[in-house]
Motif scaffolding. Structure first.
Motif, PDB file in Angstrom:
ATOM      1  N   GLU A 139       0.828  -0.990  -0.045  1.00 43.91           N
ATOM      2  CA  GLU A 139      -0.073  -0.170  -0.109  1.00 43.91           C
ATOM      3  C   GLU A 139       0.689   1.292  -0.023  1.00 43.91           C
ATOM      4  OE1 GLU A 139      -3.808   0.463   0.967  1.00 43.91           O
ATOM      5  OE2 GLU A 139      -3.389  -0.898  -0.638  1.00 43.91           O
ATOM      6  N   ALA A 140       1.957   1.199   0.675  1.00 44.98           N
ATOM      7  CA  ALA A 140       2.608   2.610   0.932  1.00 44.98           C
ATOM      8  C   ALA A 140       3.568   2.590  -0.368  1.00 44.98           C
ATOM      9  CB  ALA A 140       3.402   2.534   2.269  1.00 44.98           C
ATOM     10  N   ALA A 141       3.849   2.065  -1.119  1.00 49.54           N
ATOM     11  CA  ALA A 141       4.839   1.929  -2.222  1.00 49.54           C
ATOM     12  C   ALA A 141       4.718   3.359  -3.033  1.00 49.54           C
ATOM     13  CB  ALA A 141       4.766   0.755  -3.229  1.00 49.54           C
ATOM     14  N   LEU A 142       5.713   3.856  -3.288  1.00 48.97           N
ATOM     15  CA  LEU A 142       5.509   5.063  -4.138  1.00 48.97           C
ATOM     16  C   LEU A 142       5.858   4.833  -5.801  1.00 48.97           C
ATOM     17  CD1 LEU A 142       8.032   7.034  -1.817  1.00 48.97           C
ATOM     18  CD2 LEU A 142       5.357   7.443  -2.008  1.00 48.97           C
ATOM     19  N   TRP A 143       4.996   4.963  -6.414  1.00 46.55           N
ATOM     20  CA  TRP A 143       5.133   4.621  -7.909  1.00 46.55           C
ATOM     21  C   TRP A 143       5.968   5.442  -8.687  1.00 46.55           C
ATOM     22  CZ3 TRP A 143       1.546   0.495 -10.485  1.00 46.55           C
ATOM     23  CH2 TRP A 143       0.744  -0.296  -9.540  1.00 46.55           C
ATOM     24  N   LEU A 144       6.679   4.729  -9.579  1.00 47.52           N
ATOM     25  CA  LEU A 144       7.566   5.665 -10.734  1.00 47.52           C
ATOM     26  C   LEU A 144       7.316   5.192 -11.974  1.00 47.52           C
ATOM     27  CD1 LEU A 144      10.960   6.367  -8.719  1.00 47.52           C
ATOM     28  CD2 LEU A 144       8.891   8.040  -8.776  1.00 47.52           C
ATOM     29  N   LYS A 145       7.823   5.699 -12.955  1.00 47.71           N
ATOM     30  CA  LYS A 145       7.672   5.428 -14.337  1.00 47.71           C
ATOM     31  C   LYS A 145       9.316   5.270 -14.683  1.00 47.71           C
ATOM     32  CE  LYS A 145       3.830   4.390 -16.512  1.00 47.71           C
ATOM     33  NZ  LYS A 145       3.709   2.766 -16.848  1.00 47.71           N
ATOM     34  N   ASP A 146       9.836   6.315 -14.080  1.00 47.02           N
ATOM     35  CA  ASP A 146      11.461   6.433 -14.282  1.00 47.02           C
ATOM     36  C   ASP A 146      11.717   7.439 -13.597  1.00 47.02           C
ATOM     37  OD1 ASP A 146      10.870   9.079 -15.391  1.00 47.02           O
ATOM     38  OD2 ASP A 146      10.528   7.926 -17.386  1.00 47.02           O
ATOM     39  N   PHE A 147      13.013   8.370 -13.475  1.00 43.24           N
ATOM     40  CA  PHE A 147      13.486   8.653 -12.307  1.00 43.24           C
ATOM     41  C   PHE A 147      13.540  10.559 -13.072  1.00 43.24           C
ATOM     42  CE2 PHE A 147      15.087   4.829 -11.797  1.00 43.24           C
ATOM     43  CZ  PHE A 147      15.281   4.752 -10.282  1.00 43.24           C
ATOM     44  N   ARG A 148      12.699  10.602 -13.697  1.00 45.66           N
ATOM     45  CA  ARG A 148      12.331  12.144 -14.232  1.00 45.66           C
ATOM     46  C   ARG A 148      11.300  12.748 -13.115  1.00 45.66           C
ATOM     47  NH1 ARG A 148      11.764  11.194 -20.618  1.00 45.66           N
ATOM     48  NH2 ARG A 148      10.248   9.480 -19.679  1.00 45.66           N
ATOM     49  N   ARG A 149      11.627  14.204 -12.935  1.00 45.58           N
ATOM     50  CA  ARG A 149      10.572  14.788 -11.958  1.00 45.58           C
ATOM     51  C   ARG A 149       9.727  15.581 -12.917  1.00 45.58           C
ATOM     52  NH1 ARG A 149      15.660  15.285  -9.221  1.00 45.58           N
ATOM     53  NH2 ARG A 149      15.500  15.088  -6.905  1.00 45.58           N
TER      54      ARG A 149
END
Ligand SMILES: [Mg+2]
Length: 237
Positions: free
Chosen positions: A227-237
């Motif tokens: 539940e607490a996972a932070l989702w990313l596609k890549d490392f761009r902000r």
């Protein structure tokens, strides 16, 4: 709203201030590196080696990096190839190449990954590159990948941890790795993974760390990121 990537940096900042060594656990395949170029390269070589089957060459010719999923046989099936004998031959051909130093050279860093790793390192973090790639076939290629693409390496506060042998189970390897990370005496500030099961395992071991799930490609295992996972596609902000 601040970007999720700021959380790891904030954790590193507060740990450094408190005099604790902040540790960042970083998976490589499909997390820091995109393996699609490695897969596409192997697929194209397979097509070339089967020139007596022109249909395969024609199908592979239409495929791009975006068509590369978790495995190449799946990608080829999706493109309409249903010759089981050929798919079995591809699986073998792929396995003989994918897990080698030579073919690691085709991997590309995930967008933003290199500069983000430098930000973490410059803030005082130890970067713990943790990968299921094995020693005795992939360690030189892995090191070359890190160096070639200018990831932090060799200036202190970096660790490269590979599986000691191809045949060790992933589960056993990850448990050993968790003990090795704990032995450093610091505190895990963040962990980055693309496999939901590994993401959950690291979260269970280091519940106070920011836990990132890279939503790229992953195995067909049914696990879901916690539940607490932070989702990313890549490392761009
Ligand atoms: Mg991975």
């Amino acid at each position: 709203m601040t970007h999720p990537l700021e959380q790891a940096l904030a954790n590193v900042g507060s740990m450094t201030e408190a005099g604790t060594l902040p540790i960042i656990v970083l998976d490589l395949d499909s997390t820091l590196f995109d393996t699609a170029p490695r897969n596409l390269r192997i697929l194209r070589e397979f097509a070339l080696s089967n020139h007596h089957k022109p249909d395969i060459a024609a199908v592979v010719d239409t495929m791009s990096l975006a068509d590369m999923g978790w495995n190449v046989t799946g990608a080829l099936k999706k493109a309409g190839v249903d010759d089981d004998e050929l798919l079995a031959a591809l699986k073998k051909f792929w396995a003989q190449r994918f897990f080698t130093d030579e073919y690691l050279a085709f991997d590309e860093p995930s967008p933003g990954a290199v500069s983000y790793c430098h930000e973490l390192w410059n803030a005082g973090a130890l970067l713990y590159y943790l990968t299921g790639r094995h020693i005795g076939g992939m360690e030189l290629g892995t090191l070359r990948n890190l160096v070639r693409h200018n990831f932090p390496w060799g200036s202190g506060r970096t660790v490269m941890h590979l599986k000691p042998s191809f045949h060790q189970s992933d589960e056993e390897f990850k448990q050993d790795a968790i003990r090795a990370i704990e032995s450093l005496g610091g505190q895990v500030a963040a962990a980055f993974e693309n496999e939901p099961a590994n993401c959950n395992l690291l979260h269970a071991a280091f519940p106070n760390a920011a836990s990132y799930f890279l939503d790229t490609v992953h195995s067909p295992r049914p696990d879901r990121p916690h539940e607490a996972a932070l989702w990313l596609k890549d490392f761009r902000r």
